[in-house]
Design an enzyme around this catalytic site. Structure first.
Site, PDB file in Angstrom:
ATOM      1  CE  LYS A  83       3.622  -3.672   1.464  1.00 18.14           C
ATOM      2  NZ  LYS A  83       2.411  -4.534   1.921  1.00 18.14           N
ATOM      3  CB  SER A 110       1.094  -6.796  -0.991  1.00 16.18           C
ATOM      4  OG  SER A 110       0.985  -6.320   0.136  1.00 16.18           O
ATOM      5  CB  SER A 161       0.312  -8.652   2.485  1.00 14.17           C
ATOM      6  OG  SER A 161      -0.262  -8.653   1.387  1.00 14.17           O
TER       7      SER A 161
END
Lengths: 95, 484
Positions: free
Chosen positions: B76, B151, B175
């Site tokens: 990420k 997210s 998330s």
């Protein structure tokens, strides 16, 4: 609690955040809606409840007062917007 | 190659069926082919990945390979990667080349994992749909008109579309779990303090926690084993041994007590999602678990408290982006105040600004007790609810998200509606507990996730409970048609 345009401008200043004038009403609306959501907290009786700042009961770890990091100034300044002679440059602050 | 799990790739590499270089090339080709349509990656590090893959192959020849050596994964874009852009989905960091590796990155590199690239995400991890990214939305591989969740939406979409067999994510209010649910994969948010936050760009420091996202619980166990552990550089890292997550996977579920919180099955839960979740719970009964009703009476207070605590911490954390030391700087500032305000005004998107403003307001003079202190007291009530429930049950189960993936743009203009999609995940962060989402079926063509919540440091139990379900069912093995 609802926030008006003047309050949004004041908070934006506190946060050092430029907001375009035409966007202020939308922020006022959105922030008021968020605070309305947040106001649901008032339904809970929290008298005498100890606030919880952190999920785990732990104490701040201490370490020996020794140098642990090498000097990486040149490396870190390589990604700075403006530097000169090892210093970060900003607009003139003192006349 | 691309349909193999991490365990499958690991076994193939160990047996010499293919090299890491071959596997890495296969996934890089998938990314080249499919990423333009999905937008799951912000940065692809192809050359570096092949160099890492060749090094992994050499390491294997020397007999020094571990289970992740040579396995390609994605990071990420919230984790700092030395020499590689780390944007956090923001214009603010669009040109930020991290000068060091996050601990999570360092640990996965040390295990020999190969980084394919950096995945797309909501800006500074603030969002539930991946639509707040400066780099544009990610599409859901199961339905390109739907959001992947957020997210960690890029990581979830990349894994679901078989562009990477596993990825890292971070979870502040859901998330990891919510995008895992919406994309039909498995993801675990560990106990707060289990995975180091060093080098993981901070959103809300008392809630943020990194964790793995993959197709199976077994793969999550492999990744978490490498990611977890004490880190002296993170002052909230917990000094506690990391158990062997793989060894615990096969434990039978006979007599397992699963708590079903009545608050997670009431109003607000989509009926069809509820039926899929009920079927998954019925499967657990077949696997030997006992189902016990529990109550988490303060559940409805989690979102209100979160939208004080997270913005308050974010307004403080994001104060570091001042246009001076790194990140975006405005053109021709007329004075220092103008430099700060315009650099920040230009660098941050609308949702980040909203949260900074809410947090600044909540922490401003005269409002502290009514907002921040009140929210912290509610946090205690929520944590106590879980503590009481775990006196009676081993794990808690319920839906991960109240609906399946929603349409792109559907909630983008309405922050409050968007916030409600984290209704079942946020309380877990407030309490600091571990939570896992696993795929348990579909509504139409969109996946449904089951959330399992465990007691502190019970990641091994959660992975075990998810793994046994995956041994008995095949939802986790389904691939979206266009990416099979």
């Amino acid at each position: 609690m609802s926030l008006g345009p003047a309050e949004v401008v004041k908070i934006a200043h506190l946060a050092r955040l430029a907001i375009r004038e035409q966007d202020v009403p939308a922020y006022a609306r959105n922030l008021s809606a968020i605070l309305e959501l947040v106001a649901q907290m008032n339904a809970a009786d929290t008298a005498g409840v100890a606030p919880m700042a952190h999920p785990l009961d732990m104490v701040q770890r201490l370490r020996a007062d020794e140098v642990a990091e090498p000097d990486q100034r040149a490396r870190f300044q390589a990604i700075a917007p403006r530097v000169e002679a090892g210093l970060y440059l900003v607009p003139k602050v003192i006349e | 190659m691309h349909d193999k799990t991490i365990a499958g790739l690991s076994a193939g590499l160990a047996a010499g069926e293919f090299s890491s270089e071959e596997a890495t090339r296969a996934f890089l080709e998938r990314i080249e082919r499919f990423n333009p349509g999905l937008n799951a990656f912000i940065t692809v590090t192809g050359e570096a990945a092949l160099a890492q893959a060749r090094a992994a192959d050499q390491r294997r020849r020397r007999g020094e390979a571990g289970p992740l050596t040579g396995v390609p994964i994605a990071q990420k874009d919230i984790f700092c990667t030395d020499g590689v852009r780390t944007s956090c989905g923001s214009r603010m960091l669009d040109r930020f080349i991290a000068p060091y590796d996050a601990t999570v990155v360092e640990k996965l590199n040390a295990a020999g994992a190969v980084m394919l690239g950096k995945t797309n995400m909501d800006e500074f991890a603030m969002g539930s749909s991946n639509e707040t990214s400066f780099y544009g939305p990610v599409r859901n591989p199961w339905d390109l008109d739907a959001v992947p969740g957020g997210s960690s939406g890029g990581s979830a979409a990349a894994v679901a579309a078989r562009l990477a067999p596993g990825a890292t994510g971070t979870d502040t209010g859901g998330s990891i779990r919510q995008p895992a649910a919406l994309c039909g994969i498995t993801g675990i948010k560990p106990t707060y303090g289990r995975v180091s936050r060093w080098g993981m760009i901070a959103y809300a420091s008392s809630l943020d926690q990194g964790g793995p996202m993959a197709r199976t619980a077994e793969d999550c166990a492999l990744l978490l084993g490498a990611m977890a552990g004490f880190d002296p550089r993170d002052s909230t890292s917990v000094d506690r041994p990391v158990p062997d997550y793989l060894a615990a996977l096969d434990r039978p579920l006979d007599g397992l007590k699963i708590g079903l919180p009545e608050e997670y099955f009431g109003e607000g839960l989509d009926g069809e999602v509820g039926r899929v979740v009920d079927a998954a719970i019925a499967e657990y009964r077949k696997l030997g678990a006992d189902l016990i009703e529990v109550s988490l009476p303060n559940s409805q207070l989690a979102i209100p408290a979160y939208y004080v605590i997270a913005p308050a911490e974010c307004s403080s954390n994001l104060a570091r982006f001042d246009g001076v030391r790194y990140g975006h700087r405005c053109e021709n500032p007329k004075d220092l105040l103008d430099l700060y305000t315009r650099s920040r005004g230009e660098g941050f998107g609308a949702e980040v600004k909203r949260r900074i403003l809410v947090g600044t307001f909540a922490l401003s003079a005269g409002y502290y007790d009514a907002y921040y202190l009140k929210a912290q007291q509610i946090r205690r009530l929520i944590s106590d609810d879980f503590r009481r429930a775990f006196e009676r049950v081993d794990v808690i189960a319920g839906p991960t998200s109240p609906t399946v993936a929603f349409a792109l743009g559907e909630k983008a203009d309405d922050p409050i509606t968007m916030y409600l999609s984290d209704i079942y995940t946020i309380a877990v962060n407030l309490a600091g507990l571990p939570g896992l989402s696993l795929p348990v079926g579909f509504v139409g063509q969109r996946p449904v996730g089951l959330q399992l919540i465990g007691d502190y440091f019970a990641e091994d139990r959660l992975l075990n409970v998810a793994h046994r379900y995956q041994q008995a069912t095949d939802w986790h093995a389904r691939a979206p048609g266009a990416f099979a």
